[in-house]
Design an enzyme around this catalytic site. Structure first.
Site, mmCIF file in Angstrom:
data_model
loop_
_atom_site.group_PDB
_atom_site.id
_atom_site.type_symbol
_atom_site.label_atom_id
_atom_site.label_comp_id
_atom_site.label_asym_id
_atom_site.label_seq_id
_atom_site.Cartn_x
_atom_site.Cartn_y
_atom_site.Cartn_z
ATOM 1 N N SER A 158 0.842 -1.188 0.000
ATOM 2 C CA SER A 158 0.000 0.000 0.000
ATOM 3 C C SER A 158 0.885 1.248 0.000
ATOM 4 O O SER A 158 1.643 1.457 -0.943
ATOM 5 C CB SER A 158 -0.949 -0.034 1.199
ATOM 6 N N ASP A 180 -9.846 -3.933 -5.185
ATOM 7 C CA ASP A 180 -9.227 -3.047 -4.196
ATOM 8 C C ASP A 180 -9.841 -1.651 -4.332
ATOM 9 O O ASP A 180 -9.777 -1.031 -5.388
ATOM 10 C CB ASP A 180 -7.712 -2.990 -4.425
ATOM 11 N N HIS A 236 -8.193 -4.955 -0.791
ATOM 12 C CA HIS A 236 -6.908 -4.380 -0.412
ATOM 13 C C HIS A 236 -6.093 -5.332 0.465
ATOM 14 O O HIS A 236 -4.878 -5.338 0.413
ATOM 15 C CB HIS A 236 -7.147 -3.065 0.347
#
Length: 798
Positions: free
Chosen positions: A637, A738, A770
């Site tokens: 991320s 996501d 995610h």
């Protein structure tokens, strides 16, 4: 000699992005339409390419999975936690992907001893045991399944639960009678979260807007059509997110609304759920606060209970302070700063440090801080940050950070009342974790414990614990439960009695096989950065492996003030047992050293995060402990942004980089206010849409458009036209659903790298979000897939 297949050739459709006089031509922006036939075909081709490229690692993946599973006690249960009239716990069974939520009735009001459960019996077979929710049954027919919160009415009759079957983090909530199994027709779909009122008659739900922002609270009366639901609060400022829950004493419904820099709390008595929410303290720009309520039992002048409000805020101190307000005398309107301050954090190095001490902002973050009004145990520590306080009937627990690590302190409630009334510093005592029997001596001359390569770094050889309260939902609980873990010590749930000092182990995660925590070493060292700041760095290795020119796995995050604290990992054992050095640079942008650490790695300081990671990697390699030709980095991320940046800034330092759901097209995303999360993220990254300086700064580091691209005459070239002489192998993971980092970002990055002739592969999950796949066995296989690639990139491919 390996003959690799050719990567897919993505079509190029030039698209111009122009802001502040700068134009970037993007050939892969067409990938944003994830429903297009072209993209679906391209995704399938990339997955096929990755499967072919990693086919030779199948045996290693199987070996790693077998090793992982050999360490896990698959049939297990959590320690029961008492709430109202029941003991609640989760059970897992060998061969089942998901957990089963269960409960047992308490034996009486004085029953604070958890029931003993035979885990070998099937859930629901033991007399008195009730299955609340079996996620295995609920997940049938779904490739992805995730519980999005559970709530139970105070009488234990009604269950409210949400599920996500796509990975997009939108949850459909249902209401079920736990006595009869009846499910009500109420369908509360597409929510961020939801909670009951204590009587179970109302549900308050958090709604999402088109940009996936939790923006409003809706009231639903159970049993009535959802068309009659009422919006009770709406947040119009797009930088703010909204949430709702019950206060600890369940007397109030509490709405929390906040941006990255400002928060506000609104309240409504649960006795009047159809009333209007009122702010406890109106929001002030740049001020974060929270409030909770409790009483000092029998502490009043005539032996009556003394009601108090506990306000946690950063009005006058960037690393927060806690004030206690005597509600028997205070009257609204309340203000931040009312009451008696009982603790405050260190101002050193922070942008607002001058509010506390003149010259504090210019001081190094690690300067020891000493305030005479603080509890004695907090005086003279480095990087002091106050993180919260929990007040129960019999004890008070304080969470804080010091010297780069989480800390926990506790005291009796009676002593807290005495200190408050006398205006004395509160007499907290730090909770210290018992050492392992026969553990290695940190001061030893043993080179396995203190390798000579680290002699030039400041450091401590103590084990690196993470510690915090856990499983204390009942105000009346006589003892404090807390969790502790380290990189080498499996998680433990312990129970501490502040009145007697007794500390009891309730459960230690059972790691099967020949595992012994004393076979592994963990160290904290401090490495100087290029600008002079001292960086805390955690290192872990197997004690009997050579401590020189080791393969190194270095991981990082460094954003949102999130700290990468010590935690045990079963999958890490397979790396350590193969002689890998595991390193965590606690880079700026995280919260390891408090608010100043975060400020130094965000907005126009963001490149500190990348430079810190590179400097630590270089220091460990240059001292001879790690081999740069066998160094692999990993982040996900915002940590994936870090990976893309360091690949561009110091490619010669890494043999490989694994980037999970990476935020690599940061500038394009943060320029578009219609995308999920963008407006709320301006406080984190800056606002390049309206500020040319922020645009130019982000332009210098955003990984995708600074990555190598094909040169006019062939070969990979940097954006300035110079040839690429070194670049790590790249492995990317992402998911089609996501909603935080859209799949277009990693896809574009990989396409650009592949077009330049560089070694990049991507694994794309069709049904996930995610956090990747769901189900524990699927997650274990995914971890082993990733770790096999990492080991192969280090030259450890068996």
């Amino acid at each position: 000699m390996h003959v690799f297949p050719t990567p897919p050739k993505a079509k190029q459709v030039p698209s111009a992005r122009t802001f502040h006089g700068d134009t970037f031509t993007d050939p892969y922006e067409w990938m944003r339409d994830k429903d297009s036939a072209d993209l679906k075909s391209y995704v399938a081709a990339e997955n096929a390419y990755t499967s072919a490229r990693t086919a030779g690692l199948a045996n290693l993946r199987t070996t790693l999975f077998d090793e992982f599973r050999s360490h896990v006690q698959e049939t297990d249960m959590s320690v029961p936690t008492r709430l109202d009239g029941y003991w609640y716990y989760a059970r897992t069974q060998e061969g089942k992907q998901y957990g089963v939520q269960c409960r047992m009735p308490i034996r009486g009001e004085d029953d604070w001893t958890p029931p003993e459960i035979n885990t070998n019996d099937a859930p629901g077979v033991i007399p008195g045991e009730q299955v609340i929710l079996d996620a295995n049954a609920e997940a049938e027919g779904h490739d992805f399944f995730q519980i999005g919160g559970m709530d139970i009415s105070k009488d234990g009759t009604w269950l409210l639960f949400g599920v996500d079957t796509t990975g997009n983090e939108q949850y459909d909530f249902r209401i079920r009678n736990l006595d009869t199994g009846e499910q009500l027709p109420d369908e509360l779909d597409g929510l961020a979260a939801a909670c009951f009122t204590p009587d179970g008659r109302y549900v308050f739900a958090t709604l999402l807007d088109d940009a996936q922002r939790p923006y409003a609270i809706r009231r639903h009366k159970v049993g009535e059509p959802v068309e009659r639901d009422v919006i009770v609060y709406e947040e119009h400022d797009e930088k703010f997110w909204v949430g709702i829950g019950l206060s600890f004493d369940e007397r109030n419904l509490v709405i929390g609304t906040g941006s990255k820099t400002t928060t506000e709390v609104l309240m409504l008595p649960t006795a009047t759920p159809e009333g209007e929410f009122q702010p406890f303290i109106p929001r002030q720009e740049g001020v974060e606060y929270d409030v909770s309520f409790a009483v000092f039992e029998h502490a009043g002048e005539h032996g009556e209970d003394l009601p108090i409000a506990i306000v946690y805020h950063n009005l006058a101190n960037p690393n927060f302070q806690i004030d206690v307000i005597d509600m028997s005398t205070a009257r609204p309107p309340y203000r931040i700063g009312d009451g008696v301050r009982i603790v405050q954090g260190s101002p050193y190095g922070s942008e607002d440090g001058e509010k506390v001490i003149a010259g504090a902002s210019a001081m190094p973050v690690g300067t020891p801080y000493d305030d005479s009004t603080n509890p004695q145990i907090l005086r003279g520590v480095r990087g002091l940050a106050v993180e919260g306080i929990a007040m129960h009937e019999h004890f008070v627990a304080l969470s804080y950070r010091a010297n780069g690590l989480p800390k926990l302190a506790v005291m009796s409630k009676q002593q807290a009342a005495q200190d408050f009334l006398a205006r004395h510093p509160w007499q907290f005592a730090e909770v210290n974790v018992p050492e392992l029997d026969g553990d290695w001596d940190g001061a030893s001359d043993d080179d396995a414990v203190n390798p000579s390569q680290l002699k030039d770094f400041e450091g401590s050889s103590a084990r690196l614990y993470s510690i915090g309260t856990a499983g204390n939902p009942s105000y009346e609980a006589p003892r404090m439960r807390y969790m502790v873990t380290s990189y080498t010590r499996p998680g433990e749930l312990r129970e501490f009695d502040p009145r007697t000092g007794e500390d009891v182990l309730l459960k230690r995660a059972n790691v099967l096989g020949s595992f012994d925590a004393r076979d592994y070493v963990e160290r904290r060292i401090w490495v100087p950065m290029r600008d002079g700041e001292q960086m805390p760095v955690s290192l872990v290795w197997r004690r009997d492996r050579v401590c020189a020119q080791m393969p190194m796995f270095v991981i990082g995050y460094g954003a949102y003030e999130i700290s990468s604290d010590p935690a045990f990992s079963v999958s890490r054992l397979s790396m350590l047992d193969r002689g890998v050095l595991y390193v965590v640079p606690h880079v700026r942008g995280g919260g390891e050293m408090g608010r100043a650490w975060y400020e130094m790695g965000r907005r126009l300081n963001k490149k500190h995060t990348f430079e810190d990671f590179i400097d630590v990697t270089a220091a460990i390699q240059d001292c001879g402990l790690a081999d740069r030709a066998r160094t692999v980095a990993n982040g996900g991320s915002a940590g994936g942004l870090l990976m893309g940046a360091v690949a561009n800034m110091a490619p010669e330092r890494f043999a490989g980089i694994e980037a999970d759901v990476p935020f690599v097209d940061a500038l394009t995303t943060i320029l578009d206010p219609t995308l999920p999360l963008t407006v709320t993220e301006w406080d984190e990254w800056g606002d390049p849409l309206h500020d040319a300086e922020t645009y130019r700064y982000m332009k210098t580091y955003t990984p995708y458009e600074n990555a190598p691209a094909p040169g006019e005459n062939g070969g990979a070239r940097w954006p300035d036209g110079t040839p690429v002489t070194a670049f790590p192998k790249i492995f990317v993971t992402t998911s089609m659903n996501d909603s935080r980092v859209m799949v277009v970002e990693p896809l574009k990055w990989v396409a650009r790298l592949q077009a330049a002739g560089l070694d990049a592969i991507i694994k794309i999950e069709a049904e996930a979000g995610h956090g990747g796949t769901s189900g524990r066995y699927a997650q274990w296989k995914q971890i082993c897939y990733e770790n096999a690639w990492v080991l192969a990139a280090m030259g450890i491919d068996e």
